[in-house]
Write a protein that holds these residues in place. Structure first.
Motif, PDB file in Angstrom:
ATOM      1  N   LEU A   5       0.821  -1.221   0.000  1.00 19.41           N
ATOM      2  CA  LEU A   5       0.000   0.000   0.000  1.00 19.41           C
ATOM      3  C   LEU A   5       0.853   1.267   0.000  1.00 19.41           C
ATOM      4  CD1 LEU A   5      -2.618  -1.018   2.726  1.00 19.41           C
ATOM      5  CD2 LEU A   5      -2.986  -0.900   0.255  1.00 19.41           C
ATOM      6  N   ARG A   6       2.168   1.091   0.166  1.00 18.24           N
ATOM      7  CA  ARG A   6       3.024   2.268   0.347  1.00 18.24           C
ATOM      8  C   ARG A   6       4.157   2.289  -0.672  1.00 18.24           C
ATOM      9  NH1 ARG A   6       2.154  -0.075   5.549  1.00 18.24           N
ATOM     10  NH2 ARG A   6       4.176  -1.091   5.623  1.00 18.24           N
ATOM     11  N   ARG A   7       4.536   3.501  -1.077  1.00 19.13           N
ATOM     12  CA  ARG A   7       5.658   3.628  -1.985  1.00 19.13           C
ATOM     13  C   ARG A   7       6.910   3.908  -1.153  1.00 19.13           C
ATOM     14  NH1 ARG A   7       6.951   3.823  -7.260  1.00 19.13           N
ATOM     15  NH2 ARG A   7       8.407   5.415  -7.990  1.00 19.13           N
ATOM     16  N   ALA A   8       7.968   3.196  -1.477  1.00 19.95           N
ATOM     17  CA  ALA A   8       9.218   3.432  -0.752  1.00 19.95           C
ATOM     18  C   ALA A   8       9.783   4.794  -1.154  1.00 19.95           C
ATOM     19  CB  ALA A   8      10.207   2.330  -1.075  1.00 19.95           C
ATOM     20  N   VAL A   9      10.360   5.465  -0.172  1.00 14.81           N
ATOM     21  CA  VAL A   9      10.967   6.779  -0.428  1.00 14.81           C
ATOM     22  C   VAL A   9      12.376   6.788   0.163  1.00 14.81           C
ATOM     23  CG1 VAL A   9      10.791   9.275  -0.072  1.00 14.81           C
ATOM     24  CG2 VAL A   9       8.692   7.906  -0.248  1.00 14.81           C
ATOM     25  N   ILE A  10      13.350   7.052  -0.687  1.00 16.10           N
ATOM     26  CA  ILE A  10      14.723   7.223  -0.218  1.00 16.10           C
ATOM     27  C   ILE A  10      15.060   8.703  -0.350  1.00 16.10           C
ATOM     28  CG2 ILE A  10      17.159   6.679  -0.633  1.00 16.10           C
ATOM     29  CD1 ILE A  10      15.598   4.297   0.470  1.00 16.10           C
ATOM     30  N   ALA A  11      15.390   9.316   0.778  1.00 17.74           N
ATOM     31  CA  ALA A  11      15.707  10.749   0.770  1.00 17.74           C
ATOM     32  C   ALA A  11      17.105  10.968   1.310  1.00 17.74           C
ATOM     33  CB  ALA A  11      14.684  11.505   1.625  1.00 17.74           C
ATOM     34  N   GLY A  12      17.868  11.766   0.617  1.00 19.09           N
ATOM     35  CA  GLY A  12      19.198  12.137   1.102  1.00 19.09           C
ATOM     36  C   GLY A  12      19.103  13.442   1.871  1.00 19.09           C
ATOM     37  N   ASN A  13      19.776  13.489   3.008  1.00 16.02           N
ATOM     38  CA  ASN A  13      19.890  14.742   3.770  1.00 16.02           C
ATOM     39  C   ASN A  13      21.349  15.172   3.677  1.00 16.02           C
ATOM     40  OD1 ASN A  13      19.955  16.818   5.592  1.00 16.02           O
ATOM     41  ND2 ASN A  13      19.720  15.527   7.411  1.00 16.02           N
ATOM     42  N   TRP A  14      21.593  16.129   2.816  1.00 16.05           N
ATOM     43  CA  TRP A  14      22.982  16.562   2.599  1.00 16.05           C
ATOM     44  C   TRP A  14      23.529  17.375   3.764  1.00 16.05           C
ATOM     45  CZ3 TRP A  14      23.723  18.526  -3.155  1.00 16.05           C
ATOM     46  CH2 TRP A  14      23.460  17.472  -4.038  1.00 16.05           C
ATOM     47  N   LYS A  15      22.660  17.796   4.671  1.00 13.62           N
ATOM     48  CA  LYS A  15      23.056  18.663   5.790  1.00 13.62           C
ATOM     49  C   LYS A  15      23.770  19.905   5.243  1.00 13.62           C
ATOM     50  CE  LYS A  15      23.345  14.474   8.495  1.00 13.62           C
ATOM     51  NZ  LYS A  15      23.461  13.943   9.825  1.00 13.62           N
ATOM     52  N   MET A  16      24.800  20.409   5.958  1.00 14.17           N
ATOM     53  CA  MET A  16      25.455  21.647   5.515  1.00 14.17           C
ATOM     54  C   MET A  16      26.664  21.288   4.647  1.00 14.17           C
ATOM     55  SD  MET A  16      26.482  24.964   7.838  1.00 14.17           S
ATOM     56  CE  MET A  16      27.978  24.267   8.523  1.00 14.17           C
ATOM     57  N   ASN A  17      26.386  20.629   3.542  1.00 12.13           N
ATOM     58  CA  ASN A  17      27.451  20.199   2.637  1.00 12.13           C
ATOM     59  C   ASN A  17      27.099  20.560   1.205  1.00 12.13           C
ATOM     60  OD1 ASN A  17      29.339  18.537   4.390  1.00 12.13           O
ATOM     61  ND2 ASN A  17      27.383  17.573   4.868  1.00 12.13           N
ATOM     62  N   ASN A  18      28.105  20.886   0.458  1.00 12.24           N
ATOM     63  CA  ASN A  18      28.060  21.142  -0.986  1.00 12.24           C
ATOM     64  C   ASN A  18      27.680  22.569  -1.380  1.00 12.24           C
ATOM     65  OD1 ASN A  18      28.976  18.626  -1.809  1.00 12.24           O
ATOM     66  ND2 ASN A  18      26.927  17.729  -1.682  1.00 12.24           N
ATOM     67  N   THR A  19      28.645  23.212  -2.011  1.00 13.67           N
ATOM     68  CA  THR A  19      28.402  24.507  -2.650  1.00 13.67           C
ATOM     69  C   THR A  19      27.582  24.242  -3.912  1.00 13.67           C
ATOM     70  OG1 THR A  19      30.394  24.188  -3.923  1.00 13.67           O
ATOM     71  CG2 THR A  19      30.627  25.426  -1.854  1.00 13.67           C
ATOM     72  N   ARG A  20      27.200  25.289  -4.595  1.00 14.20           N
ATOM     73  CA  ARG A  20      26.388  25.079  -5.814  1.00 14.20           C
ATOM     74  C   ARG A  20      27.113  24.226  -6.856  1.00 14.20           C
ATOM     75  NH1 ARG A  20      24.517  30.662  -7.837  1.00 14.20           N
ATOM     76  NH2 ARG A  20      26.604  31.153  -7.128  1.00 14.20           N
ATOM     77  N   PRO A  21      28.390  24.517  -7.169  1.00 14.93           N
ATOM     78  CA  PRO A  21      29.049  23.660  -8.178  1.00 14.93           C
ATOM     79  C   PRO A  21      29.141  22.200  -7.721  1.00 14.93           C
ATOM     80  CG  PRO A  21      30.291  25.690  -7.849  1.00 14.93           C
ATOM     81  CD  PRO A  21      29.232  25.666  -6.792  1.00 14.93           C
ATOM     82  N   ALA A  22      29.433  21.993  -6.427  1.00 16.37           N
ATOM     83  CA  ALA A  22      29.537  20.615  -5.918  1.00 16.37           C
ATOM     84  C   ALA A  22      28.175  19.918  -5.984  1.00 16.37           C
ATOM     85  CB  ALA A  22      30.071  20.624  -4.494  1.00 16.37           C
ATOM     86  N   ALA A  23      27.125  20.676  -5.696  1.00  9.71           N
ATOM     87  CA  ALA A  23      25.772  20.103  -5.742  1.00  9.71           C
ATOM     88  C   ALA A  23      25.432  19.702  -7.172  1.00  9.71           C
ATOM     89  CB  ALA A  23      24.754  21.113  -5.213  1.00  9.71           C
ATOM     90  N   THR A  24      25.765  20.562  -8.116  1.00 12.16           N
ATOM     91  CA  THR A  24      25.449  20.264  -9.516  1.00 12.16           C
ATOM     92  C   THR A  24      26.212  19.023  -9.972  1.00 12.16           C
ATOM     93  OG1 THR A  24      25.112  22.625  -9.854  1.00 12.16           O
ATOM     94  CG2 THR A  24      25.381  21.295 -11.830  1.00 12.16           C
ATOM     95  N   LEU A  26      27.305  16.481  -8.025  1.00 11.49           N
ATOM     96  CA  LEU A  26      26.752  15.286  -7.373  1.00 11.49           C
ATOM     97  C   LEU A  26      25.415  14.898  -8.014  1.00 11.49           C
ATOM     98  CD1 LEU A  26      26.735  13.078  -5.243  1.00 11.49           C
ATOM     99  CD2 LEU A  26      26.047  14.767  -3.526  1.00 11.49           C
ATOM    100  N   ILE A  27      24.612  15.888  -8.304  1.00 12.14           N
ATOM    101  CA  ILE A  27      23.317  15.576  -8.924  1.00 12.14           C
ATOM    102  C   ILE A  27      23.527  15.006 -10.323  1.00 12.14           C
ATOM    103  CG2 ILE A  27      21.243  16.678  -9.895  1.00 12.14           C
ATOM    104  CD1 ILE A  27      21.083  18.095  -7.175  1.00 12.14           C
ATOM    105  N   GLY A  28      24.490  15.553 -11.034  1.00 14.56           N
ATOM    106  CA  GLY A  28      24.800  15.023 -12.369  1.00 14.56           C
ATOM    107  C   GLY A  28      25.184  13.547 -12.285  1.00 14.56           C
TER     108      GLY A  28
END
Ligand code: PEP
Length: 255
Positions: A5-24, A26-28
Motif C-alpha cells: 500500500l506504500r511507496r518506498a521513499v529514499i531521501a538524502g539529507n545533505w546537511k550543511m554540505n556542498n556549494t552550488r558547483p559541488a551540488a550540480t 553530485l546531482i549530475g
C-alpha cells in the motif's frame, strides 16, 4: 500491515554540505544512477543549492527538498526561510524536526508542530523526524518518546493532510555515528509509530503512511533494514553525499 500500500521513499539529507558547483556535480552523477528507481528519490540540499539542484534535475525522477522551514509565512525572523518561499522555488519536500535542529537550534516538539503546519499550508510534503536519544533508549522509554513526538507534531493535522507526510524514525544515537539500529530495533520502532498514527487517525490511513528509517543507513545495511515490514524507505545523511553509495540504497529499495 501491508507494504504494497506504500511507496518506498529514499531521501538524502545533505546537511550543511556542498556549494552550488559541488551540488550540480553530485546531482549530475546521481541522475543516471537513479533514473530507473522503483521508489521515490529525493535529495534535501542546503538552501543555497536549491535552485541549482532544481535546474540540474529538471524533468528527471530525482526530486529536490529542503532541510527546514520557518513556521511563519514571512516576517521579522532573521536568517530563516519560509515554506511559501520554498514552494515558490518549486520545492516539493522539506525535512521537519531533524534531531540536529532539536539538538543545536532549540527546536521543540511545539516548534516542530508549527513548522510542519506551515509546510502543509504551503502545499509541501514534510519528512517529519522523530526518535529517541541513547539515554532514552537505555531508560526504556523509546516508545513514549516516539509517541509524544509524533502526537505533538501531528496535532491539528487532518487525515487528508497526512497524505503529505512521511515520518522518518531516526534514533539520535544512530545518526552520523556509524551505529545503526538493528533491523529488528528499527522495524519495531517504525511499527510502533504506525500504531500511534493508527490510534490518532485510522488503521487504513496508518497502513498507507510511508515510514522511513534513518541512522547510518548505508549500501551495506540498507537491504536488511528495508526488508522489515514497517520500514518503507530511508533518510540518509552521510551516504547521500556519495553518488554510488546513495544509488546502492535506492537500488535496495527498488527491489
Ligand atoms: C540524517 O542526517 O538524517 C542521518 C540519518 O544521517 P546519517 O545517515 O549520516 O546517520
Amino acid at each position: 500491515m501491508n507494504k504494497s500500500l506504500r511507496r518506498a521513499v529514499i531521501a538524502g539529507n545533505w546537511k550543511m554540505n556542498n556549494t552550488r558547483p559541488a551540488a550540480t556535480t553530485l546531482i549530475g552523477e546521481l541522475l543516471s544512477l537513479v533514473s530507473g528507481a522503483g521508489c521515490d528519490v529525493i535529495a534535501c540540499v542546503p538552501f543555497t543549492a536549491l535552485e541549482s539542484a532544481l535546474a540540474a534535475t529538471g524533468g528527471s525522477n530525482l526530486k529536490i527538498g529542503a532541510q527546514n522551514c520557518h513556521w511563519a509565512a514571512s516576517g521579522a525572523f532573521t536568517g530563516e526561510i519560509s515554506a511559501p518561499m520554498l514552494a515558490e522555488l518549486g520545492i516539493g519536500h522539506v525535512i521537519i524536526g531533524h534531531s540536529e535542529r532539536r539538538q543545536y537550534f532549540g527546536e521543540t516538539d511545539q516548534t516542530v508542530n508549527t513548522r510542519l503546519r506551515a509546510a502543509l499550508d504551503a502545499g509541501l510534503t514534510a519528512i517529519l523526524c522523530v526518535g529517541e536519544t541513547l539515554d532514552q533508549r537505555e531508560q526504556n522509554i523509546t516508545e513514549e518518546i516516539c509517541a509524544l513526538q509524533t502526537k505533538v507534531a501531528l496535532a491539528g493535522v487532518s487525515e487528508h493532510e497526512l497524505k503529505r507526510i512521511i515520518i522518518a524514525y531516526e534514533p539520535v544515537w544512530a545518526i552520523g555515528t556509524g551505529k545503526t539500529a538493528t533491523a529488528q530495533q528499527a522495524g519495531e520502532a517504525c511499527g510502533f509509530i504506525r500504531s500511534v498514527v493508527a490510534g490518532l487517525y485510522s488503521q487504513t490511513t496508518a497502513d498507507t503512511l510511508t515510514i522511513q528509517y534513518g541512522g547510518s543507513m548505508n549500501a551495506g545495511n540498507a537491504a536488511e533494514l528495508l526488508a522489515m515490514p514497517d520500514i518503507d524507505g530511508g533518510l540518509i545523511g552521510g551516504a547521500s553525499l556519495k553518488a554510488a553509495d546513495f544509488a546502492a540504497i535506492v537500488k535496495a529499495a527498488s527491489l
